[in-house]
Design an enzyme around this catalytic site. Structure first.
Site, PDB file in Angstrom:
ATOM      1  N   SER A  12       1.355  -1.163   0.264  1.00 32.94           N
ATOM      2  CA  SER A  12      -0.330   0.376   0.315  1.00 32.94           C
ATOM      3  C   SER A  12       1.066   1.532  -0.081  1.00 32.94           C
ATOM      4  O   SER A  12       1.598   1.447  -0.884  1.00 32.94           O
ATOM      5  CB  SER A  12      -0.921   0.356   1.246  1.00 32.94           C
ATOM      6  N   ASP A 117      -9.552  -5.915  -5.560  1.00 30.39           N
ATOM      7  CA  ASP A 117      -8.772  -4.834  -3.987  1.00 30.39           C
ATOM      8  C   ASP A 117      -9.173  -3.621  -4.061  1.00 30.39           C
ATOM      9  O   ASP A 117      -9.835  -3.131  -5.076  1.00 30.39           O
ATOM     10  CB  ASP A 117      -7.339  -4.319  -4.532  1.00 30.39           C
ATOM     11  N   HIS A 145      -6.858  -6.179  -0.663  1.00 31.80           N
ATOM     12  CA  HIS A 145      -6.005  -5.338  -0.101  1.00 31.80           C
ATOM     13  C   HIS A 145      -5.388  -5.854   0.691  1.00 31.80           C
ATOM     14  O   HIS A 145      -3.458  -5.777   0.800  1.00 31.80           O
ATOM     15  CB  HIS A 145      -6.607  -4.174   0.488  1.00 31.80           C
TER      16      HIS A 145
END
Length: 165
Positions: A12, A117, A145
């Site tokens: 991320s 995601d 995610h």
């Protein structure tokens, strides 16, 4: 710590940090793995971020681990601040976070992405793959995610094999 070269793994925003570090310090980075990462903020991203702004609407399973670390009110504030902060990139040309740095990345790079995601749409990993020379893209069809947690065995094998090549 005395290492002359090292590999980076980033998830991320940590993936964004890894890409910036790899672009700015190519002589230090051996290999890089990023997942759930993006190099720009699009209008579609802004819509997603605003949909998840209010953490009280999240499932308890997603919210509680963060609330246990930060506290209920602090986590809500931290998350709102993150949404406000990341949204500011949309005001930059093309929404760039680090788009201009991607061509400077020279280390072997593995991009992993969960096709489901909800935070990082699938156009992002394809953009990274197209703009990081020699990168590899591995998609996990049911991944979201947090694919490194849900598909830990597959994820760890992918990363381990890549780093040991």
């Amino acid at each position: 710590m005395g290492f002359k070269k090292y590999s980076l793994l980033g998830w991320s925003d940590g993936g964004i940090t890894a890409m910036i570090a790899a672009a700015r310090n190519p002589e230090l980075i051996k290999k890089m793995v990023v997942w759930g990462s993006n190099a720009f903020v699009s209008q579609d991203d802004l819509k997603l971020y605003n949909m998840v702004r209010d953490v009280s609407k999240w499932s308890a399973r997603m919210r509680q681990p963060m609330e246990e670390v930060y506290g209920v009110q602090a986590f809500a504030k931290i998350w709102e601040d993150w949404v406000d902060g990341i949204a500011q990139f949309a005001n930059r040309p093309e929404g760039s976070i680090c788009m201009e740095l991607l061509p400077l990345i020279s280390c072997p790079t593995l991009i992993i992405h969960g096709e489901k995601d909800p935070m990082v749409p699938s156009f992002h990993p394809h953009y990274l793959h197209k703009n990081i020379k020699g990168s590899r893209l591995h998609l996990i069809p049911e991944g979201k995610h947090n694919l490194h947690l849900r598909y830990a065995e597959e994820f760890n094998k992918l990363v381990e094999d890549f780093l040991e090549e």
